[in-house]
Design an enzyme around this catalytic site. Structure first.
Site, mmCIF file in Angstrom:
data_model
loop_
_atom_site.group_PDB
_atom_site.id
_atom_site.type_symbol
_atom_site.label_atom_id
_atom_site.label_comp_id
_atom_site.label_asym_id
_atom_site.label_seq_id
_atom_site.Cartn_x
_atom_site.Cartn_y
_atom_site.Cartn_z
ATOM 1 C CG ASP A 183 2.751 4.430 -3.755
ATOM 2 O OD1 ASP A 183 2.697 5.453 -3.057
ATOM 3 O OD2 ASP A 183 1.951 3.484 -3.643
ATOM 4 C CG HIS A 203 -4.121 0.615 -8.366
ATOM 5 N ND1 HIS A 203 -5.463 0.510 -8.089
ATOM 6 C CD2 HIS A 203 -3.604 1.488 -7.466
ATOM 7 C CE1 HIS A 203 -5.749 1.293 -7.078
ATOM 8 N NE2 HIS A 203 -4.641 1.900 -6.671
ATOM 9 C CG HIS A 238 -2.059 0.868 1.276
ATOM 10 N ND1 HIS A 238 -2.438 1.670 0.233
ATOM 11 C CD2 HIS A 238 -2.909 1.187 2.298
ATOM 12 C CE1 HIS A 238 -3.465 2.431 0.598
ATOM 13 N NE2 HIS A 238 -3.762 2.158 1.853
HETATM 14 N N1 COA Z 1 5.319 -6.430 -10.125
HETATM 15 C C1 COA Z 1 5.271 -7.700 -10.598
HETATM 16 N N2 COA Z 1 4.156 -8.431 -10.685
HETATM 17 C C2 COA Z 1 3.013 -7.829 -10.302
HETATM 18 C C3 COA Z 1 2.985 -6.511 -9.824
HETATM 19 C C4 COA Z 1 4.197 -5.819 -9.746
HETATM 20 N N3 COA Z 1 4.246 -4.577 -9.263
HETATM 21 N N4 COA Z 1 1.714 -6.190 -9.516
HETATM 22 C C5 COA Z 1 0.961 -7.270 -9.797
HETATM 23 N N5 COA Z 1 1.757 -8.246 -10.266
HETATM 24 C C6 COA Z 1 1.342 -9.583 -10.688
HETATM 25 C C7 COA Z 1 1.245 -10.510 -9.492
HETATM 26 O O1 COA Z 1 2.467 -11.144 -9.229
HETATM 27 C C8 COA Z 1 0.164 -11.472 -9.916
HETATM 28 O O2 COA Z 1 0.744 -12.395 -10.789
HETATM 29 P P1 COA Z 1 0.234 -13.922 -10.836
HETATM 30 O O3 COA Z 1 -1.208 -13.846 -11.244
HETATM 31 O O4 COA Z 1 1.121 -14.550 -11.868
HETATM 32 O O5 COA Z 1 0.436 -14.460 -9.454
HETATM 33 C C9 COA Z 1 -0.774 -10.591 -10.728
HETATM 34 O O6 COA Z 1 0.026 -9.498 -11.200
HETATM 35 C C10 COA Z 1 -1.930 -10.043 -9.921
HETATM 36 O O7 COA Z 1 -1.430 -9.434 -8.732
HETATM 37 P P2 COA Z 1 -2.263 -9.396 -7.373
HETATM 38 O O8 COA Z 1 -1.447 -8.864 -6.250
HETATM 39 O O9 COA Z 1 -2.883 -10.719 -7.156
HETATM 40 O O10 COA Z 1 -3.464 -8.455 -7.688
HETATM 41 P P3 COA Z 1 -3.580 -6.931 -7.939
HETATM 42 O O11 COA Z 1 -3.471 -6.641 -9.381
HETATM 43 O O12 COA Z 1 -4.826 -6.544 -7.311
HETATM 44 O O13 COA Z 1 -2.333 -6.250 -7.186
HETATM 45 C C11 COA Z 1 -1.048 -4.674 -5.990
HETATM 46 C C12 COA Z 1 -2.342 -4.943 -6.748
HETATM 47 C C13 COA Z 1 -0.963 -3.195 -5.691
HETATM 48 C C14 COA Z 1 -1.042 -5.467 -4.692
HETATM 49 C C15 COA Z 1 0.143 -5.125 -6.879
HETATM 50 O O14 COA Z 1 0.068 -4.534 -8.141
HETATM 51 C C16 COA Z 1 1.484 -4.844 -6.240
HETATM 52 O O15 COA Z 1 1.961 -5.617 -5.389
HETATM 53 N N6 COA Z 1 2.165 -3.730 -6.658
HETATM 54 C C17 COA Z 1 3.428 -3.391 -6.066
HETATM 55 C C18 COA Z 1 3.239 -2.641 -4.766
HETATM 56 C C19 COA Z 1 2.695 -1.258 -4.975
HETATM 57 O O16 COA Z 1 3.176 -0.506 -5.803
HETATM 58 N N7 COA Z 1 1.692 -0.913 -4.177
HETATM 59 C C20 COA Z 1 1.054 0.384 -4.218
HETATM 60 C C21 COA Z 1 -0.308 0.296 -4.814
HETATM 61 S S1 COA Z 1 -0.971 1.930 -5.059
#
Ligand code: COA
Length: 396
Positions: free
Chosen positions: A320, A263, A224
């Site tokens: 971020d 995201h 987050h």
């Molecule tokens: N780098 C690499 N892979 C990523 C990624 C990233 N920043 N963000 C998502 N993915 C991948 C995951 O590994 C997952 O892959 P898989 O299906 O092969 O296991 C897939 O994308 C889905 O990710 P998931 O966490 O399940 O769902 P999401 O899309 O809802 O994720 C976040 C959202 C924010 C948790 C995720 O994008 C993340 O961890 N980002 C990095 C942290 C960050 O910048 N957070 C601030 C958010 S504002």
């Protein structure tokens, strides 16, 4: 009684838990709206004080109302002595998010409106919290570096005063304007993890400061708000790296994430990231910190290429990613970047706490209480046989 819904291991993605009038996101189109207004318009033309007023009260202020609101924020620029004493007792190595979170209940101990259940009292508390979180962050930065705490300047804006108290010198107008825009961009974002945490605690009728402390804890996580600090650490590591593309590929091959990308809601570029990218470019020109800016461009380019190759085309830079270089160019150390996120999001949290407590968007506020399927040890409804230890035998 609503019927039972089973959505497990999805982090509640796609589950609607409430109505809200505060903000709206279209994740497919990359649109963010606060109380009806597009983030682009607000970032370009509104100040953080105006946006905080909008979020809290629901409408934009007229000139007089804005002046009055700004004065209330300025008049609240003080911290209780016992809070400063407590900060001075913390080890200099303490994480600034822990210090910020711990300071909130200490602010509560000096809050005259704490037990007043009226909406007006909640707005007064919100104004004090918005005004004081930056003072805590700046005071902690000075204390941990064994520097004198700077007294607030009530003649300058919210953002300018923060930079002044942080650095101990009159801030540059461009920098305080840029920080003000960052505060506008981060001020609210519907039911993200920290806002949901704040609303969940508010739903128990705990006071506003407890709800805010919970939100700060949620924001600190690296998935987050903590992501901006991680992005900055990455950029500092990579600013002299000749082959950023291989670094990105190796990281993804190793199953690690690129911080500041992806995201839960946006499936296209986060509209806030577009602004911050432009701002980072401008600040690089002013400060000469081209290496950091160039490193962020190269990470973005390499990551987008890799995600494309892996069929993950919806992962793009989030808020971020470019806020990290922007803050760095303002002279803000990496571990203060998440507290600065909190100093903006406090406006959204307070608006959500008020909405939750006073049921302003839905008829009847309800205590959040989801269920879980029990998958642990089970010996039938009579329970497993408990053999008391000899020393625990109770006298009948
Ligand atoms: N780098 C690499 N892979 C990523 C990624 C990233 N920043 N963000 C998502 N993915 C991948 C995951 O590994 C997952 O892959 P898989 O299906 O092969 O296991 C897939 O994308 C889905 O990710 P998931 O966490 O399940 O769902 P999401 O899309 O809802 O994720 C976040 C959202 C924010 C948790 C995720 O994008 C993340 O961890 N980002 C990095 C942290 C960050 O910048 N957070 C601030 C958010 S504002």
């Amino acid at each position: 009684m609503p019927h039972a819904v089973r959505i497990k291991n999805t982090g509640l993605r796609g589950v609607t838990v409430a109505d809200t009038k505060i903000s709206f996101i279209d994740g497919e189109k990359g649109i963010l709206i606060y109380r009806g207004y597009r983030i682009e318009d607000l970032a370009e033309h509104a100040t953080f004080a105006e946006v905080a007023y909008l979020l809290l009260k629901g409408t934009l202020p007229g000139s007089e109302a804005l002046e009055d609101f700004e004065n209330q924020l300025k008049n609240a620029r003080t911290l209780p002595e016992h809070l400063l004493d407590a900060l001075k007792c913390c080890p200099a190595t303490a994480n600034p998010m822990d210090v910020l979170q711990a300071s909130v209940p200490l602010l509560a101990t000096a809050e005259p409106d704490l037990t007043d259940e009226s909406r007006e009292a909640h707005e007064r508390m919100a104004i004090r919290l918005i005004s004081r979180l930056p003072l805590v962050i700046a005071a902690w930065e000075r204390i941990r570096r064994r520097k004198e705490i700077i007294e607030p300047d009530v003649s300058i804006s919210h953002a300018a005063n923060f930079l002044y108290m942080l650095h101990g010198r009159e801030p540059d107008e461009v920098m305080s304007g840029a920080l003000d825009t960052c505060l506008v961009l981060h001020a609210d974002h519907t039911f993200n993890a920290s806002t949901f945490a704040s609303r969940q605690v508010a739903s128990t009728r705990a006071h506003m400061y407890s709800s805010v402390a919970a939100a700060i804890g949620a924001l600190s996580g690296s998935l987050h708000g903590g992501a901006n600090t991680e992005v900055m650490k990455m950029l500092l590591e990579l600013k002299k790296e000749p082959d950023i593309a291989s670094w990105v590929k190796d990281r993804l091959d190793g199953g690690e994430r690129i911080m500041g990308m992806g995201h839960a809601v946006y499936k296209t570029m986060d509209p806030r990231a577009k602004f911050l990218k432009q701002m980072a470019g401008k600040l690089a020109e002013i400060t000469g910190m081209h290496d950091i800016y160039e490193a962020s461009l190269k990470v973005e380019e390499a990551a987008l290429e890799e995600f494309e190759r892996r069929g993950k085309t919806t992962i793009k830079p989030n808020v971020d990613f470019y806020s990290a270089p922007v803050y760095y160019m303002m002279g803000i150390p990496p571990d203060l970047m998440t507290p600065i996120f909190a100093m903006s999001r406090i406006a959204g949290w307070c608006a959500h706490i008020i909405e939750e407590k006073f049921g302003e968007a839905q008829e009847k506020p309800a205590l959040y209480r989801p269920k879980a399927d029990y998958v642990g040890e089970y010996c039938g409804l009579m329970g497993c046989k408990y053999e008391p230890r000899e020393e625990n035998k109770k006298i009948a």
